[in-house]
Design an enzyme around this catalytic site. Sequence first.
Site, mmCIF file in Angstrom:
data_model
loop_
_atom_site.group_PDB
_atom_site.id
_atom_site.type_symbol
_atom_site.label_atom_id
_atom_site.label_comp_id
_atom_site.label_asym_id
_atom_site.label_seq_id
_atom_site.Cartn_x
_atom_site.Cartn_y
_atom_site.Cartn_z
ATOM 1 N N THR A 46 -6.170 1.832 -7.432
ATOM 2 C CA THR A 46 -4.779 1.428 -7.221
ATOM 3 C C THR A 46 -4.652 -0.084 -7.148
ATOM 4 O O THR A 46 -3.750 -0.673 -7.746
ATOM 5 C CB THR A 46 -4.253 2.047 -5.909
ATOM 6 O OG1 THR A 46 -4.481 3.451 -5.924
ATOM 7 C CG2 THR A 46 -2.770 1.768 -5.747
ATOM 8 N N TYR A 109 3.026 13.080 -7.725
ATOM 9 C CA TYR A 109 4.352 13.409 -8.271
ATOM 10 C C TYR A 109 4.606 14.911 -8.401
ATOM 11 O O TYR A 109 5.620 15.395 -7.928
ATOM 12 C CB TYR A 109 4.577 12.721 -9.631
ATOM 13 C CG TYR A 109 5.999 12.877 -10.138
ATOM 14 C CD1 TYR A 109 7.046 12.203 -9.521
ATOM 15 C CD2 TYR A 109 6.299 13.720 -11.212
ATOM 16 C CE1 TYR A 109 8.351 12.359 -9.959
ATOM 17 C CE2 TYR A 109 7.601 13.886 -11.661
ATOM 18 C CZ TYR A 109 8.625 13.194 -11.028
ATOM 19 O OH TYR A 109 9.907 13.356 -11.471
ATOM 20 N N TYR A 135 -10.122 11.202 -3.803
ATOM 21 C CA TYR A 135 -9.321 10.122 -3.228
ATOM 22 C C TYR A 135 -8.039 10.721 -2.680
ATOM 23 O O TYR A 135 -7.193 11.178 -3.441
ATOM 24 C CB TYR A 135 -9.043 9.065 -4.294
ATOM 25 C CG TYR A 135 -8.230 7.860 -3.846
ATOM 26 C CD1 TYR A 135 -8.033 7.569 -2.500
ATOM 27 C CD2 TYR A 135 -7.671 6.997 -4.786
ATOM 28 C CE1 TYR A 135 -7.307 6.462 -2.096
ATOM 29 C CE2 TYR A 135 -6.943 5.883 -4.403
ATOM 30 C CZ TYR A 135 -6.760 5.622 -3.058
ATOM 31 O OH TYR A 135 -6.025 4.524 -2.673
ATOM 32 N N ARG A 140 0.916 7.665 -1.288
ATOM 33 C CA ARG A 140 1.206 7.409 -2.692
ATOM 34 C C ARG A 140 1.390 8.688 -3.502
ATOM 35 O O ARG A 140 2.147 8.705 -4.465
ATOM 36 C CB ARG A 140 0.076 6.578 -3.323
ATOM 37 C CG ARG A 140 0.038 5.134 -2.856
ATOM 38 C CD ARG A 140 -1.016 4.343 -3.621
ATOM 39 N NE ARG A 140 -1.078 2.970 -3.202
ATOM 40 C CZ ARG A 140 -0.310 1.992 -3.677
ATOM 41 N NH1 ARG A 140 0.576 2.257 -4.620
ATOM 42 N NH2 ARG A 140 -0.430 0.747 -3.243
ATOM 43 N N LYS A 164 -12.722 9.443 -0.436
ATOM 44 C CA LYS A 164 -12.085 8.222 0.065
ATOM 45 C C LYS A 164 -10.824 8.683 0.779
ATOM 46 O O LYS A 164 -9.863 9.107 0.158
ATOM 47 C CB LYS A 164 -11.749 7.265 -1.079
ATOM 48 C CG LYS A 164 -11.029 5.998 -0.614
ATOM 49 C CD LYS A 164 -10.590 5.137 -1.787
ATOM 50 C CE LYS A 164 -9.797 3.924 -1.280
ATOM 51 N NZ LYS A 164 -9.240 3.118 -2.393
ATOM 52 N N ILE A 206 -13.920 1.826 1.280
ATOM 53 C CA ILE A 206 -13.543 1.171 0.021
ATOM 54 C C ILE A 206 -12.326 0.350 0.391
ATOM 55 O O ILE A 206 -11.237 0.882 0.596
ATOM 56 C CB ILE A 206 -13.252 2.186 -1.103
ATOM 57 C CG1 ILE A 206 -14.538 2.941 -1.457
ATOM 58 C CG2 ILE A 206 -12.715 1.458 -2.341
ATOM 59 C CD1 ILE A 206 -14.354 4.037 -2.495
#
Length: 297
Positions: A46, A109, A135, A140, A164, A206
């Site tokens: 990202t 989404y 992840y 998001r 993550k 990370i």
Amino acid sequence: MKELIGTGVALITPFKEDLTIDVDALRKVVDYCIDGGVDYLVVLGTTGESVTLTKEEKQLVMDTVTLANAGRLPLVVGVGGNNTHAVIEELKKLDLTHFEAVLSVSPYYNKPTQEGIFQHFKAIAEASPKPIILYNVPGRTGSNVLPATVVRLARESRNIVAIKEASGNMVQVQELIKTCPGDFQVISGDDATALPTVLAGGAGVISVLGQGLPSEFSQMIRAGLNQQVEEAYKYHYAMQEGMQLIFEEGNPAGIKAIFEILGLARATVRLPLVEASAALKGKIEAFVKPFVKVATS
């Protein structure tokens, strides 16, 4: 994976004024992070603005980082999306020779169920020539990968080796550490919870801020992994303001402002993101000054 314990950093993709990729700046960022003592590099996440890069630009970023790194540190590449078939096709076409693992974001989404998330990652893991790092970033994606789903993936797919975890929810982080198989790594994806995650038994982070302050962040995580709690929290509290500031107007606008202050890269981002405001840059510069020698114009 022993190679991915400690401090990983989610590299920015520097742009020139005309918004093309600044290859020279990217090389400088790689060297800066390595010289600062980070443990591995993550490209096309990202923070790397991967969603605004073309396939050719993504390949340029991968090639540039690979050459600049010159085998010094392990590399991880972001390959994810909300079209399972498209992700699988991308994994088949990419040359992943120089990369230790693939970081793959939970589908965004379309908001799949937990079963949909499970089947998505299971299919990707079966197709990937490299180990998969899940992840989870609900802020998001619009959906949360629940610990039970992660445990199921970890147990049923040998090619899924870590997560993550960027929910920012320490109760969820602790549940992951408690219930996942012993060789499965829980990696913080949130700078503010990086140290608490490590102290709870996580494998590292990370980080976004870690590439701007690689020495301090790496030392914090190493101290945490060694259970040197007091030493680790000295670093944490010294950097805490920066962990908040760099996300104040969105990522990677804040961290790119740091690299502009350091004189390593422009603060330019691609729309729909916009560059950090002058006011925020001022606050970030005041934060950074005690840590590093800033560029002078």
